[in-house]
Design a protein around this motif. Sequence first.
Motif, PDB file in Angstrom:
ATOM      1  N   TRP A   1       0.831  -1.200   0.000  1.00 49.95           N
ATOM      2  CA  TRP A   1       0.000   0.000   0.000  1.00 49.95           C
ATOM      3  C   TRP A   1       0.870   1.257   0.000  1.00 49.95           C
ATOM      4  O   TRP A   1       1.984   1.266   0.524  1.00 49.95           O
ATOM      5  N   GLY A   2       0.322   2.341  -0.534  1.00 43.67           N
ATOM      6  CA  GLY A   2       0.987   3.628  -0.469  1.00 43.67           C
ATOM      7  C   GLY A   2       0.726   4.310   0.864  1.00 43.67           C
ATOM      8  O   GLY A   2      -0.236   3.983   1.568  1.00 43.67           O
ATOM      9  N   ALA A   3       1.572   5.268   1.222  1.00 44.44           N
ATOM     10  CA  ALA A   3       1.433   5.967   2.499  1.00 44.44           C
ATOM     11  C   ALA A   3       0.100   6.695   2.601  1.00 44.44           C
ATOM     12  O   ALA A   3      -0.464   6.818   3.696  1.00 44.44           O
ATOM     13  N   ASP A   4      -0.438   7.166   1.457  1.00 45.02           N
ATOM     14  CA  ASP A   4      -1.685   7.932   1.514  1.00 45.02           C
ATOM     15  C   ASP A   4      -2.850   7.074   2.006  1.00 45.02           C
ATOM     16  O   ASP A   4      -3.764   7.576   2.667  1.00 45.02           O
ATOM     17  N   VAL A   5      -2.823   5.756   1.729  1.00 46.17           N
ATOM     18  CA  VAL A   5      -3.906   4.875   2.187  1.00 46.17           C
ATOM     19  C   VAL A   5      -3.885   4.766   3.708  1.00 46.17           C
ATOM     20  O   VAL A   5      -4.928   4.861   4.367  1.00 46.17           O
ATOM     21  N   PHE A   6      -2.692   4.572   4.295  1.00 47.33           N
ATOM     22  CA  PHE A   6      -2.596   4.502   5.758  1.00 47.33           C
ATOM     23  C   PHE A   6      -3.039   5.825   6.382  1.00 47.33           C
ATOM     24  O   PHE A   6      -3.675   5.844   7.431  1.00 47.33           O
ATOM     25  N   GLY A   7      -2.711   6.925   5.731  1.00 52.57           N
ATOM     26  CA  GLY A   7      -3.109   8.233   6.240  1.00 52.57           C
ATOM     27  C   GLY A   7      -4.617   8.374   6.326  1.00 52.57           C
ATOM     28  O   GLY A   7      -5.154   8.912   7.303  1.00 52.57           O
ATOM     29  N   GLU A   8      -5.331   7.858   5.304  1.00 53.21           N
ATOM     30  CA  GLU A   8      -6.790   7.950   5.298  1.00 53.21           C
ATOM     31  C   GLU A   8      -7.427   7.032   6.340  1.00 53.21           C
ATOM     32  O   GLU A   8      -8.558   7.253   6.762  1.00 53.21           O
ATOM     33  N   LEU A   9      -6.697   5.992   6.744  1.00 53.40           N
ATOM     34  CA  LEU A   9      -7.249   5.030   7.710  1.00 53.40           C
ATOM     35  C   LEU A   9      -7.195   5.527   9.155  1.00 53.40           C
ATOM     36  O   LEU A   9      -7.884   4.990  10.020  1.00 53.40           O
ATOM     37  N   MET A  10      -6.373   6.517   9.437  1.00 59.81           N
ATOM     38  CA  MET A  10      -6.091   6.908  10.819  1.00 59.81           C
ATOM     39  C   MET A  10      -7.346   7.141  11.651  1.00 59.81           C
ATOM     40  O   MET A  10      -7.544   6.536  12.699  1.00 59.81           O
ATOM     41  N   ASN A  11      -8.211   8.043  11.203  1.00 57.30           N
ATOM     42  CA  ASN A  11      -9.400   8.382  11.985  1.00 57.30           C
ATOM     43  C   ASN A  11     -10.361   7.208  12.081  1.00 57.30           C
ATOM     44  O   ASN A  11     -10.977   6.972  13.133  1.00 57.30           O
ATOM     45  N   MET A  12     -10.515   6.470  10.975  1.00 61.95           N
ATOM     46  CA  MET A  12     -11.439   5.345  10.985  1.00 61.95           C
ATOM     47  C   MET A  12     -11.027   4.290  12.001  1.00 61.95           C
ATOM     48  O   MET A  12     -11.864   3.760  12.741  1.00 61.95           O
ATOM     49  N   LEU A  13      -9.736   3.965  12.078  1.00 68.62           N
ATOM     50  CA  LEU A  13      -9.258   2.948  13.011  1.00 68.62           C
ATOM     51  C   LEU A  13      -9.490   3.345  14.458  1.00 68.62           C
ATOM     52  O   LEU A  13      -9.687   2.491  15.325  1.00 68.62           O
ATOM     53  N   ALA A  14      -9.461   4.643  14.735  1.00 64.43           N
ATOM     54  CA  ALA A  14      -9.613   5.113  16.116  1.00 64.43           C
ATOM     55  C   ALA A  14     -11.060   5.448  16.473  1.00 64.43           C
ATOM     56  O   ALA A  14     -11.497   5.200  17.602  1.00 64.43           O
ATOM     57  N   ASN A  15     -11.819   5.996  15.507  1.00 60.84           N
ATOM     58  CA  ASN A  15     -13.127   6.568  15.840  1.00 60.84           C
ATOM     59  C   ASN A  15     -14.317   5.737  15.400  1.00 60.84           C
ATOM     60  O   ASN A  15     -15.439   5.993  15.829  1.00 60.84           O
ATOM     61  N   GLY A  16     -14.115   4.777  14.515  1.00 63.16           N
ATOM     62  CA  GLY A  16     -15.234   3.945  14.075  1.00 63.16           C
ATOM     63  C   GLY A  16     -16.125   4.619  13.046  1.00 63.16           C
ATOM     64  O   GLY A  16     -17.266   4.184  12.839  1.00 63.16           O
ATOM     65  N   TYR A  17     -15.637   5.656  12.389  1.00 62.55           N
ATOM     66  CA  TYR A  17     -16.376   6.278  11.294  1.00 62.55           C
ATOM     67  C   TYR A  17     -15.392   7.077  10.437  1.00 62.55           C
ATOM     68  O   TYR A  17     -14.242   7.294  10.818  1.00 62.55           O
ATOM     69  N   TYR A  18     -15.845   7.493   9.262  1.00 63.55           N
ATOM     70  CA  TYR A  18     -15.034   8.376   8.429  1.00 63.55           C
ATOM     71  C   TYR A  18     -15.963   9.367   7.737  1.00 63.55           C
ATOM     72  O   TYR A  18     -17.169   9.124   7.592  1.00 63.55           O
ATOM     73  N   THR A  19     -15.419  10.486   7.344  1.00 69.13           N
ATOM     74  CA  THR A  19     -16.200  11.505   6.646  1.00 69.13           C
ATOM     75  C   THR A  19     -15.606  11.739   5.263  1.00 69.13           C
ATOM     76  O   THR A  19     -14.410  11.546   5.045  1.00 69.13           O
ATOM     77  N   MET A  20     -16.470  12.126   4.324  1.00 68.60           N
ATOM     78  CA  MET A  20     -16.034  12.430   2.964  1.00 68.60           C
ATOM     79  C   MET A  20     -16.698  13.728   2.530  1.00 68.60           C
ATOM     80  O   MET A  20     -17.892  13.949   2.799  1.00 68.60           O
ATOM     81  N   GLN A  21     -15.939  14.592   1.888  1.00 69.57           N
ATOM     82  CA  GLN A  21     -16.465  15.860   1.424  1.00 69.57           C
ATOM     83  C   GLN A  21     -16.316  15.949  -0.089  1.00 69.57           C
ATOM     84  O   GLN A  21     -15.278  15.577  -0.643  1.00 69.57           O
ATOM     85  N   LYS A  22     -17.379  16.448  -0.722  1.00 68.43           N
ATOM     86  CA  LYS A  22     -17.339  16.632  -2.176  1.00 68.43           C
ATOM     87  C   LYS A  22     -18.310  17.746  -2.531  1.00 68.43           C
ATOM     88  O   LYS A  22     -19.527  17.614  -2.349  1.00 68.43           O
ATOM     89  N   GLY A  23     -17.784  18.840  -3.014  1.00 70.67           N
ATOM     90  CA  GLY A  23     -18.638  19.965  -3.347  1.00 70.67           C
ATOM     91  C   GLY A  23     -19.415  20.437  -2.135  1.00 70.67           C
ATOM     92  O   GLY A  23     -18.844  20.808  -1.105  1.00 70.67           O
ATOM     93  N   GLN A  24     -20.726  20.389  -2.228  1.00 69.50           N
ATOM     94  CA  GLN A  24     -21.590  20.816  -1.122  1.00 69.50           C
ATOM     95  C   GLN A  24     -21.958  19.661  -0.194  1.00 69.50           C
ATOM     96  O   GLN A  24     -22.707  19.851   0.761  1.00 69.50           O
ATOM     97  N   VAL A  25     -21.424  18.475  -0.478  1.00 72.45           N
ATOM     98  CA  VAL A  25     -21.820  17.281   0.270  1.00 72.45           C
ATOM     99  C   VAL A  25     -20.780  16.935   1.332  1.00 72.45           C
ATOM    100  O   VAL A  25     -19.580  16.898   1.055  1.00 72.45           O
TER     101      VAL A  25
END
Length: 565
Positions: free
Chosen positions: A273-297
């Motif tokens: 895996w690339g480092a960016d994948v581990f970076g995106e996992l950080m909050n999910m592994l600790a908090n049990g959720y993740y957020t995604m932003q796109k435009g107004q969403v």
Amino acid sequence: MVSETLFNYAENCVNQFLDQNSSVASIYKTKISHEYEVGSGVVIKIEDGPLNRGKRANSDESAVEFTVSDGQYAIQCIAHNGDSSDLNAFSSNDLTDILLLLTDSMAKGAPVRICGNFILHNKEKVFRVNAVQPLIDGKKSQLTEEQFEAFVKLCRKHGTNPMEVMMADDTLWRHVYAENPIKSAVMLSCLSPFKKQDMIHMAVITSMGEGKDHLIENVIEPLVPCGIASTGKLCTIPGLFGAMSGEDLNSVELGLIGKMNNERMAVSEFQTWGADVFGELMNMLANGYYTMQKGQVDVKRDAILNMSFWGNPDKEYEPPKKGAAPDPKAKLAMLDVFKEYTYQMISRMSLMYCQMSLTDEGADEFVESKILDAMSGTLDSPESKHKLKVWRSFFREYLRYVSRIEPDILKSKQHIIDIYNNDIKAHKNFEAVFLRRSAKENRKFQQFINLSKGIARLRGDDKVGIVHLTLAKKLFLHSLETLVTNLVPMGMDLSDINAEQMHLMSTVERLADGGQYESKVHLIKTLKDNGTNITMQKVDELIASNFLVEGTLDGDPMIEINPDL
């Protein structure tokens, strides 16, 4: 060997189970015949708009188009409130309820049941649904309370417990040889977390040819629902978390992590895996959720799941020569597979095993025996296949059942604090590994409690006691040692008697004044004053085992911890 009585009881329970696995395979098979069919899966994409396009478009006729997947098949579905002559049309209120149900399914990764048949719509074949329902019992165990309690009692009657049975070589581990620490970690990851505090993440970093994929394929996948992440560039961030739709700015599809909510996920060869994948996992592994932003969403997805990482050290890593002194810095180089997120990943893992071999020197013959059994067809006999199928079916429901148990920890509150502070936090390796980049590591306290609760669940207990705490401590410290020392012995006695003896010896050693007690009576009184009861017979057993030594000090009798141990 597990008693045949236990197998017969498990088989009797399995014969009463129904096949409730989420699947849309039966729907997929009706693409040609257009027959009415029922199936279930997770919603991974939703779009809404007019039922018809162009001149036929009508503002009063709306359609909800969505995709339901079971991980193998994906079904394009439609629900609408169109022409009343269509028996499959919903009212506007019902269609709104369906839209909200589908949105909730995608947000939580919760399965839904759909009924209907395939039709042609706008020159495309879609599954027109006439009913959509939440699959409420999709993750509920079929094992009844009476069956569960009877099995636990039967295990005790035969001098064992459910955790030992599921770790036996003649039940779930017929195809794989592994030492007890690895078996325990795998069974803990097979529990289903329903709160973020229940998540148990683990990592195994070892040499090639240790059977990591073989273990995943023959133990974890057939036993419990498990998402398998791809390697290298085949595993993308949109694939893990959810893809943004280019056609609909408001649509965020569900990724693998969201699909496996309240289940687990395994990552094989994660070093690719690339480092960016581990970076995106950080909050999910600790908090049990993740957020995604796109435009107004701004989308929030539940991701309460256990993750296990299986891989090899970087190619630049050179294993130490046999007999070399422990070097924590050199061992950290073995963890560079997490790229620049090594320390953050160490913090988030409940258990990590980091050494080139996962078996002891004398285990080669057992590994070779497993390979021979697999290649000779011994494990393919009808009887062997039947027994393995029964154990997998039974323990699948058992794990679902015990995952819902909430073991009481309050009665062992002081023991939890004492063991963590005196035996874990004060351990020489704790600071060397966990406090390199931070002043405190409170996450490890929570993980220790969670390991204790997980062991209690696997054993079918509703209270956390000394045995669970001691076993959790053994697993935690053993895992920690592999992050510092080379060639750590992987064999471990996880029996109740050994756990109780270890706790008693640790307490006696901790409370000794300068490693000594004035007498046997003084030892008994000191332990009692600190909340631990010990009999004179137990003291004599500790002396007989040479843990304690009787002697004199200035002519007076005394007892001391054996200085040669």
